[in-house]
Design a protein around this motif. Structure first.
Motif, mmCIF file in Angstrom:
data_model
loop_
_atom_site.group_PDB
_atom_site.id
_atom_site.type_symbol
_atom_site.label_atom_id
_atom_site.label_comp_id
_atom_site.label_asym_id
_atom_site.label_seq_id
_atom_site.Cartn_x
_atom_site.Cartn_y
_atom_site.Cartn_z
ATOM 1 N N ARG A 73 -22.265 75.825 6.429
ATOM 2 C CA ARG A 73 -22.283 74.661 7.311
ATOM 3 C C ARG A 73 -23.689 74.122 7.388
ATOM 4 N NH1 ARG A 73 -19.061 75.864 12.636
ATOM 5 N NH2 ARG A 73 -19.574 73.672 12.859
ATOM 6 N N ARG A 74 -23.792 72.831 7.259
ATOM 7 C CA ARG A 74 -25.097 72.202 7.334
ATOM 8 C C ARG A 74 -25.459 71.943 8.782
ATOM 9 N NH1 ARG A 74 -23.964 67.417 3.608
ATOM 10 N NH2 ARG A 74 -24.711 66.419 5.501
ATOM 11 N N ARG A 75 -26.707 72.165 9.107
ATOM 12 C CA ARG A 75 -27.191 71.974 10.467
ATOM 13 C C ARG A 75 -26.992 70.526 10.926
ATOM 14 N NH1 ARG A 75 -32.516 74.751 12.530
ATOM 15 N NH2 ARG A 75 -31.218 76.380 11.735
ATOM 16 N N GLU A 76 -27.170 69.563 10.010
ATOM 17 C CA GLU A 76 -27.009 68.160 10.375
ATOM 18 C C GLU A 76 -25.577 67.881 10.827
ATOM 19 O OE1 GLU A 76 -28.055 68.871 7.002
ATOM 20 O OE2 GLU A 76 -30.082 69.071 7.757
ATOM 21 N N GLN A 77 -24.598 68.453 10.124
ATOM 22 C CA GLN A 77 -23.211 68.249 10.512
ATOM 23 C C GLN A 77 -22.948 68.848 11.884
ATOM 24 O OE1 GLN A 77 -21.246 70.088 7.195
ATOM 25 N NE2 GLN A 77 -20.827 68.113 6.215
ATOM 26 N N ASP A 78 -23.489 70.028 12.133
ATOM 27 C CA ASP A 78 -23.315 70.672 13.428
ATOM 28 C C ASP A 78 -23.924 69.825 14.535
ATOM 29 O OD1 ASP A 78 -22.072 72.750 12.139
ATOM 30 O OD2 ASP A 78 -23.804 74.087 12.227
ATOM 31 N N ASN A 79 -25.145 69.309 14.295
ATOM 32 C CA ASN A 79 -25.805 68.478 15.300
ATOM 33 C C ASN A 79 -25.037 67.185 15.546
ATOM 34 O OD1 ASN A 79 -27.856 70.316 15.684
ATOM 35 N ND2 ASN A 79 -29.254 69.328 14.249
ATOM 36 N N GLU A 80 -24.546 66.575 14.483
ATOM 37 C CA GLU A 80 -23.788 65.332 14.613
ATOM 38 C C GLU A 80 -22.511 65.578 15.411
ATOM 39 O OE1 GLU A 80 -21.356 62.448 11.616
ATOM 40 O OE2 GLU A 80 -23.380 63.037 10.993
ATOM 41 N N GLN A 81 -21.834 66.650 15.110
ATOM 42 C CA GLN A 81 -20.607 66.973 15.834
ATOM 43 C C GLN A 81 -20.912 67.235 17.314
ATOM 44 O OE1 GLN A 81 -18.601 70.501 14.478
ATOM 45 N NE2 GLN A 81 -16.722 69.996 15.550
ATOM 46 N N ARG A 82 -21.993 67.936 17.592
ATOM 47 C CA ARG A 82 -22.388 68.212 18.977
ATOM 48 C C ARG A 82 -22.701 66.912 19.720
ATOM 49 N NH1 ARG A 82 -26.319 71.406 17.869
ATOM 50 N NH2 ARG A 82 -24.972 73.170 17.530
ATOM 51 N N GLN A 83 -23.382 65.972 19.050
ATOM 52 C CA GLN A 83 -23.699 64.693 19.679
ATOM 53 C C GLN A 83 -22.433 63.903 20.004
ATOM 54 O OE1 GLN A 83 -26.331 62.896 16.840
ATOM 55 N NE2 GLN A 83 -28.164 63.815 17.727
ATOM 56 N N ASP A 108 -20.788 65.548 22.979
ATOM 57 C CA ASP A 108 -21.530 65.231 24.201
ATOM 58 C C ASP A 108 -21.253 63.803 24.643
ATOM 59 O OD1 ASP A 108 -22.598 67.775 24.237
ATOM 60 O OD2 ASP A 108 -24.556 67.168 23.405
#
Length: 99
Positions: A71-81, A84
């Motif tokens: 899993r790419r960190r960018e995808q995780d961050n985008e999903q979290r945003q 939120d």
């Protein structure tokens, strides 16, 4: 021949202290029980569940069951945003999920 239960426990205990300790214990076990370790010419016979990650060099193996896609960190961050933002909208505008 495989590692004994005691030898396996030694490796597990070494894992608590990091890679350098694992390497030391593995080298010691290889001297004690060389038949438990694959030789370089046998590495191509290995089977993995996840496809081995190569990091720029070939890892010899026979097969794997499932391709490993980290899993790419960018995808995780985008999903979290997005989550939120959805939560904010639900709270601010009293939007019901599935309503």
């Amino acid at each position: 021949m495989k590692l004994t239960d005691y030898q396996r426990s030694q490796l597990k205990a070494a894992a608590c202290f990091g890679g350098a300790q694992i390497d030391k214990v593995a080298a010691s076990l290889q001297r004690e029980n060389p038949e438990a370790f694959l030789r370089d010419n046998e590495l191509h016979q290995r089977n993995f569940y996840h496809e081995p990650m190569s990091y720029g060099f070939v890892i010899p193996h026979r097969s794997y069951v499932e391709r490993f896609i980290p899993r790419r960190r960018e995808q995780d961050n985008e999903q979290r945003q997005v989550m939120d933002q959805n939560h904010y909208l639900q709270q601010t505008f009293q939007i019901g999920v599935g309503a």
